[in-house]
Each structure stands twice: as C-alpha cells, then as structure tokens.
Design an enzyme around this catalytic site. Structure first.
Site: not given
Ligand SMILES: [Zn+2]
Length: 115
Positions: A26, A90, A92, A103
């Site tokens: 990530e 961010h 995935h 999230d």
């Molecule tokens: Zn996430």
C-alpha cells in the site's frame, strides 16, 4: 444534519489514477483543497506518496508525519494560504479493491440523487 458539498477536480482524479497499483505494498498521501464557499470544498491537489516505506505492507501503511506536514505547509504557502488538508488517499493493490472497516468508519459517504 449539516450538509457539505465536496468537489474533486479532474486533475486530482487523474493524479489519483496515476497512483493506481495492482501489486506491491500500500501507498498513500494527502488530499488538499480549498474552500469555495461556506460548506463547499474542492479537492484540487493530490500529494505525492508520503508513507513510511519500511512500515508498508500489502494491506496497510503508516503515514510519515514529518513529510505529510511538510507537504501541507508547502501547499498552504504556495497557494497564498488557500489550500489546506482535506483528507488522505491510499491504495489497495489488488484486482478488486474493497474498503477496510477502518476505511468505512473514517468516511461519511452520502450519495446525492441525480434528477
Ligand atoms: Zn483502505
């Protein structure tokens, strides 16, 4: 209930798309923008990644707070004090990305019906 309007510029969406990952660990950064009107904000800047590389994994990453603060200060100063922190992005890195419970709990998503 307090209503807010958030806009995202095409440039910001294109910048986010350029960070798209299908593999690896990530990554993430800062979303910045400006107040257009009362309760009306526009995300118009997507920062470069600012995560701690050695603390990133396939399903998690930790922000480099010093670098994040530098980015926020840089954008605030270079925009004549109009652009500020509005959130974070961010990745995935997977074929079918699914938001984590963190999230979901950190977002309030409200859809606006189109007419
Ligand atoms: Zn996430």
């Amino acid at each position: 209930m307090i209503d807010y309007t958030m806009e995202v510029t095409m440039e910001a969406i294109e910048a986010l798309n350029s960070m798209c990952q299908m593999s690896g660990n990530e990554n993430g950064g800062i979303l910045l923008g400006s107040e257009i009107n009362e309760k009306y904000y526009r995300i118009n800047r997507v920062s470069e990644p600012c995560m701690l590389i050695d603390r990133s994994s396939k399903c998690g990453c930790i922000r480099n707070a010093n670098k994040a603060n530098e980015i926020i200060k840089r954008e605030f100063e270079s925009s004549n004090h109009t652009r500020f922190y509005l959130g974070e992005w961010h990745t995935h890195p997977e074929d079918n990305p699914t938001p984590s419970t963190v999230d979901i709990s950190s977002c309030i998503i409200r859809s606006i019906p189109t007419q």
